[in-house]
Scaffold this motif. Structure first.
Motif, mmCIF file in Angstrom:
data_model
loop_
_atom_site.group_PDB
_atom_site.id
_atom_site.type_symbol
_atom_site.label_atom_id
_atom_site.label_comp_id
_atom_site.label_asym_id
_atom_site.label_seq_id
_atom_site.Cartn_x
_atom_site.Cartn_y
_atom_site.Cartn_z
ATOM 1 N N SER A 132 101.672 37.444 -18.916
ATOM 2 C CA SER A 132 102.755 38.146 -19.591
ATOM 3 C C SER A 132 102.272 38.686 -20.930
ATOM 4 C CB SER A 132 103.949 37.216 -19.775
ATOM 5 O OG SER A 132 103.509 36.043 -20.400
ATOM 6 N N SER A 133 103.097 39.500 -21.535
ATOM 7 C CA SER A 133 102.748 40.121 -22.804
ATOM 8 C C SER A 133 102.484 39.046 -23.856
ATOM 9 C CB SER A 133 103.910 41.012 -23.222
ATOM 10 O OG SER A 133 103.508 41.841 -24.252
ATOM 11 N N GLY A 134 101.367 39.173 -24.532
ATOM 12 C CA GLY A 134 101.038 38.204 -25.574
ATOM 13 C C GLY A 134 100.298 36.983 -25.073
ATOM 14 N N SER A 135 99.938 36.986 -23.781
ATOM 15 C CA SER A 135 99.263 35.808 -23.229
ATOM 16 C C SER A 135 97.775 35.800 -23.576
ATOM 17 C CB SER A 135 99.452 35.766 -21.719
ATOM 18 O OG SER A 135 98.952 36.944 -21.144
ATOM 19 N N GLY A 136 97.265 36.884 -24.143
ATOM 20 C CA GLY A 136 95.881 36.886 -24.598
ATOM 21 C C GLY A 136 94.930 37.704 -23.752
ATOM 22 N N LYS A 137 95.449 38.574 -22.909
ATOM 23 C CA LYS A 137 94.579 39.377 -22.048
ATOM 24 C C LYS A 137 93.656 40.295 -22.848
ATOM 25 C CE LYS A 137 98.048 41.372 -19.927
ATOM 26 N NZ LYS A 137 99.189 40.763 -20.612
ATOM 27 N N THR A 138 94.276 41.004 -23.794
ATOM 28 C CA THR A 138 93.472 41.950 -24.579
ATOM 29 C C THR A 138 92.438 41.208 -25.420
ATOM 30 O OG1 THR A 138 95.296 43.512 -24.632
ATOM 31 C CG2 THR A 138 93.598 43.794 -26.282
ATOM 32 N N VAL A 139 92.878 40.122 -26.024
ATOM 33 C CA VAL A 139 91.948 39.364 -26.862
ATOM 34 C C VAL A 139 90.784 38.841 -26.015
ATOM 35 C CG1 VAL A 139 91.698 37.328 -28.326
ATOM 36 C CG2 VAL A 139 93.716 38.766 -28.553
ATOM 37 N N LEU A 140 91.094 38.353 -24.826
ATOM 38 C CA LEU A 140 90.034 37.852 -23.955
ATOM 39 C C LEU A 140 89.045 38.968 -23.608
ATOM 40 C CD1 LEU A 140 88.797 35.602 -22.217
ATOM 41 C CD2 LEU A 140 90.353 36.237 -20.379
ATOM 42 N N PHE A 175 90.764 51.509 -23.420
ATOM 43 C CA PHE A 175 91.577 50.698 -24.313
ATOM 44 C C PHE A 175 93.054 50.817 -23.973
ATOM 45 C CE2 PHE A 175 87.659 50.947 -26.504
ATOM 46 C CZ PHE A 175 87.584 49.816 -27.290
ATOM 47 N N GLN A 176 93.783 49.773 -24.346
ATOM 48 C CA GLN A 176 95.219 49.769 -24.063
ATOM 49 C C GLN A 176 95.903 50.980 -24.707
ATOM 50 O OE1 GLN A 176 96.961 45.950 -24.751
ATOM 51 N NE2 GLN A 176 98.920 46.529 -23.877
ATOM 52 N N GLY A 177 95.446 51.331 -25.900
ATOM 53 C CA GLY A 177 96.038 52.489 -26.579
ATOM 54 C C GLY A 177 95.231 53.768 -26.409
ATOM 55 N N THR A 196 96.218 43.724 -16.452
ATOM 56 C CA THR A 196 97.395 44.424 -15.945
ATOM 57 C C THR A 196 98.587 43.504 -15.892
ATOM 58 O OG1 THR A 196 98.244 45.757 -14.137
ATOM 59 C CG2 THR A 196 96.820 43.934 -13.517
ATOM 60 N N HIS A 197 99.799 44.082 -15.954
ATOM 61 C CA HIS A 197 100.925 43.307 -15.453
ATOM 62 C C HIS A 197 101.608 44.040 -14.324
ATOM 63 C CE1 HIS A 197 102.269 44.738 -19.506
ATOM 64 N NE2 HIS A 197 101.741 43.659 -20.011
ATOM 65 N N ASP A 198 100.890 44.936 -13.713
ATOM 66 C CA ASP A 198 101.474 45.692 -12.613
ATOM 67 C C ASP A 198 101.191 44.970 -11.297
ATOM 68 O OD1 ASP A 198 102.740 47.989 -11.522
ATOM 69 O OD2 ASP A 198 100.777 48.603 -10.799
ATOM 70 N N ASN A 212 94.821 29.759 -38.006
ATOM 71 C CA ASN A 212 94.787 28.472 -37.306
ATOM 72 C C ASN A 212 95.555 28.534 -35.985
ATOM 73 O OD1 ASN A 212 97.268 28.669 -38.445
ATOM 74 N ND2 ASN A 212 96.975 27.023 -39.931
ATOM 75 N N ARG A 213 95.790 29.784 -35.526
ATOM 76 C CA ARG A 213 96.479 29.941 -34.246
ATOM 77 C C ARG A 213 95.445 30.177 -33.159
ATOM 78 N NH1 ARG A 213 99.632 34.687 -33.009
ATOM 79 N NH2 ARG A 213 100.070 34.150 -30.861
ATOM 80 N N THR A 214 95.438 29.328 -32.142
ATOM 81 C CA THR A 214 94.492 29.524 -31.049
ATOM 82 C C THR A 214 95.102 30.474 -30.031
ATOM 83 O OG1 THR A 214 93.748 27.290 -31.402
ATOM 84 C CG2 THR A 214 93.031 28.349 -29.388
HETATM 85 N N1 LIG Z 1 93.859 40.966 -34.566
HETATM 86 C C1 LIG Z 1 94.730 39.961 -34.354
HETATM 87 N N2 LIG Z 1 95.039 39.133 -35.352
HETATM 88 C C2 LIG Z 1 95.908 38.107 -35.171
HETATM 89 N N3 LIG Z 1 96.511 37.835 -34.003
HETATM 90 C C3 LIG Z 1 96.251 38.623 -32.955
HETATM 91 C C4 LIG Z 1 95.345 39.732 -33.071
HETATM 92 N N4 LIG Z 1 95.275 40.346 -31.878
HETATM 93 C C5 LIG Z 1 96.095 39.659 -31.063
HETATM 94 N N5 LIG Z 1 96.679 38.614 -31.695
HETATM 95 C C6 LIG Z 1 97.610 37.649 -31.092
HETATM 96 O O1 LIG Z 1 97.013 37.159 -29.921
HETATM 97 C C7 LIG Z 1 97.988 36.993 -28.907
HETATM 98 C C8 LIG Z 1 97.512 37.642 -27.637
HETATM 99 O O2 LIG Z 1 97.495 39.035 -27.835
HETATM 100 P P1 LIG Z 1 96.979 40.038 -26.735
HETATM 101 O O3 LIG Z 1 96.945 41.383 -27.375
HETATM 102 O O4 LIG Z 1 95.741 39.530 -26.135
HETATM 103 O O5 LIG Z 1 98.145 40.005 -25.663
HETATM 104 P P2 LIG Z 1 98.163 40.720 -24.252
HETATM 105 O O6 LIG Z 1 98.128 39.658 -23.236
HETATM 106 O O7 LIG Z 1 97.122 41.763 -24.201
HETATM 107 O O8 LIG Z 1 99.605 41.373 -24.290
HETATM 108 P P3 LIG Z 1 100.066 42.805 -23.724
HETATM 109 O O9 LIG Z 1 100.248 42.637 -22.295
HETATM 110 O O10 LIG Z 1 101.357 43.032 -24.440
HETATM 111 O O11 LIG Z 1 99.020 43.781 -24.098
HETATM 112 C C9 LIG Z 1 99.288 37.577 -29.432
HETATM 113 O O12 LIG Z 1 100.136 36.532 -29.710
HETATM 114 C C10 LIG Z 1 98.902 38.307 -30.684
HETATM 115 O O13 LIG Z 1 99.891 38.116 -31.649
#
Ligand SMILES: Nc1ncnc2c1ncn2[C@@H]1O[C@H](COP(=O)(O)OP(=O)(O)OP(=O)(O)O)[C@@H](O)[C@H]1O
Ligand SMILES: [Mg+2]
Lengths: 282, 245
Positions: free
Chosen positions: A35-43, A84-86, A195-197, A13-15
């Motif tokens: 910033s880290s955790g702002s959702g870049k990778t997820v997007l 990929f990031q990794g 990026t955050h560079d 239930n976390r957006t």
């Molecule tokens: N598979 C997942 N299941 C649950 N939560 C997730 C999952 N992947 C990411 N999240 C959450 O989504 C949020 C955004 O994560 P994301 O990886 O997009 O951050 P980011 O902007 O890419 O950060 P960074 O710069 O550190 O890579 C984080 O709070 C993370 O905890």
């Protein structure tokens, strides 16, 4: 061109991504910063379909990717390269085999031609003499470059790079940025870079989308970013005094004026000879 | 509830494997690689356990058959039938669930966690087809072969132990092997080994493919894969015996 329409992504239930829309044009580097955790990778993963967005859709060249059947998706994916990031290199294959993998899978070229292409891209990412090494034997930065080489080996139409230069030294970082920019223009690729560079933002960012806690907080060109009044964006981008100075220099170049946003008296040495603006080719 | 959704996802994974390969040559290469991993990689352990199982069967059967009316060649018959019917297929497959199964689960789990599976997906490759299917196909080819090898070595081990412990001579043993031989037993054993091969490859593939999390979860997934495979093998063993014998 990639169009993102009202993407929303929840985990439980976390957006994590909240109603993000944007248009990413071909032939330019579209940056997603935040910033880290702002959702870049997820997007980014929502855009390429590794995550199913809960709402909204993504269009590639006008075609709705989200609702496509898997066969049509596969066709689009063949035109996507992703770093990929990794890194996500195949551990069981050498550097050379990793980069050759897409060629092996999707072309019927003779071995010699594949080999030449592999050497060419490895050269472009400044990676020579690592051909026979396994990923476990590489440094983090080298892995990144191999992964980039693998992403571009098939000349993709859409290139996604998740933090291509985190963990790289400034010089290699610049090489990678330049390469991404070059091929983007050369092959008219729609490039998306997380990026955050800040250096990358200024160097290659044609279009910048700033994410803040899963929301699109700001978007615009890298010229507009200098003049943006968005407080969060400014705090994020121009976090250090050094970067603030860089911003002021940019502004000075663009407009001949520096805004009075901090105490200039501290910076100006009244007894010094008049300042000559630095010329570009120094 | 999770068991039903797991079964559903498992079936979907199996269904998703079947699609036209992007490049037949690469699939073939992966298949051959898996054949080598599963077949050759497990040959040593299979050989060792089957020789010992045969040997122990001979000694224990002789120990239990004390009556002088029963001819010693009966021992060979009993060893032959237990090895063919149960020990070679079931025990070997249980061991293979540990050896090959955990390898499959951890290989796929590692690929999932380090985003290698995602990287393949992005290239437009059907990862279920490219990663899972060759493993199952290789298991279906190699495991019955391993079971046949185990039968031969098990019976041979029994002969060896019989001679070494002065229970019965090689000649008597050989004669016993040919008495009342039921060829159907071998077919039954092969049917079992095909079913077990499918379990040993597909169940660990399922647990590996759908790993979520990090390195710790890979270990958990492969343990779980082995446990579930073993239970599934024993259950299938029971069902097949009830149905086919
Ligand atoms: N598979 C997942 N299941 C649950 N939560 C997730 C999952 N992947 C990411 N999240 C959450 O989504 C949020 C955004 O994560 P994301 O990886 O997009 O951050 P980011 O902007 O890419 O950060 P960074 O710069 O550190 O890579 C984080 O709070 C993370 O905890
Ligand atoms: Mg990220």
């Amino acid at each position: 061109m990639i169009e993102v329409k009202n993407i929303q992504k929840r985990f439980g239930n976390r957006t994590v991504i909240q109603d993000v829309s944007t248009v990413m044009k071909a032939g330019q580097c579209n940056l997603i910063i935040g910033s880290s955790g702002s959702g870049k990778t997820v997007l980014m993963k929502c855009m390429v379909g590794l995550f199913e967005p809960d709402e909204g859709e993504v269009l590639y060249g006008g075609q709705n990717f989200t609702t496509m059947d898997s066969q049509a998706k596969t066709e689009i994916r063949k035109e996507i390269g992703m770093l990929f990031q990794g890194s996500a290199l195949f551990d069981s294959l050498t550097v050379e085999q990793n980069v050759m993998f897409p060629l092996d899978m999707f072309t019927s070229w003779p071995v010699k031609k594949k080999q030449d292409r592999v050497n060419e891209v490895l050269n472009r990412v400044n990676l020579v003499e690592a051909n026979r090494k396994y990923p476990a034997e590489l440094s983090g930065g080298m892995k990144k470059r191999v992964a980039l080489a693998r992403a571009i080996v098939l000349n993709p139409k859409y290139l996604f790079c998740d933090e291509p230069n985190s963990g790289l030294d400034p010089q290699t970082s610049l090489v990678i940025d330049k390469l991404i920019k070059e091929i983007t223009i050369e092959y008219n690729i729609t490039t998306v870079v997380n990026t955050h560079d800040m250096n990358s933002v200024m160097e290659i960012g044609d279009y910048i989308l700033y994410m803040y806690q899963g929301n699109k907080e700001w978007e615009g060109t890298n010229r507009e970013i200098i003049f943006s009044k968005n407080q969060r964006l400014n705090d994020f981008i121009f976090a250090s005094d050094f970067l603030k100075d860089a911003k002021d220099m940019r502004m000075l170049e663009e407009t001949g004026r520096i805004p009075n946003h901090r105490n200039m008296d501290l910076l100006i040495d009244k007894d010094a000879p008049p300042v000559i603006p630095p010329s570009k080719d120094v | 509830m999770t068991i039903f959704s797991d079964i559903g996802r498992y079936l979907l994974m199996i269904k998703g494997m079947f699609s036209k390969p992007e490049n037949g040559k690469m699939y073939w290469k992966e298949f051959m690689h898996q054949c080598a991993e599963i077949g050759v990689g497990s040959l040593g352990i299979v050989a060792i356990i089957s020789v010992f199982i045969g040997a122990v069967s001979t000694i224990q059967t002789a120990y239990q058959l004390v009556s002088p009316i029963i001819p010693p060649s009966t021992i060979a018959q009993i060893v032959r039938d237990t090895v063919i019917l149960e020990f070679a297929p079931t025990l070997v497959c249980i061991v293979l669930a540990g050896v090959a199964g955990s390898r499959i689960a951890s290989e796929l789990g590692n690929m999932r966690v380090s985003e290698q599976i995602d990287a393949l997906e992005i290239m437009g490759i059907n990862t279920k087809g490219y990663l899972v299917m060759p493993k199952i196909a290789a298991a279906l080819l190699m495991i019955p072969l391993l079971v046949i090898i185990a039968m031969v070595l098990g019976i041979w081990g029994g002969r060896l132990a019989g001679a070494m412990a002065n229970i019965l001579s090689g000649n008597v043993y050989d004669r016993g092997l040919l008495e009342n031989f039921v060829p159907y037993n071998v077919i039954f054993a092969l049917i079992k080994s095909y079913v077990f091969a499918f379990i040993i490859s597909s169940v660990p593939a399922f647990y590996g493919y759908f790993v979520q999390g990090g390195a710790l979860e890979i270990g958990r997934a492969s343990t779980k894969a082995v446990v579930v495979s073993c239970i599934a093998i024993l259950f299938a063993d029971y069902v097949l015996s009830a149905l086919l014998l």
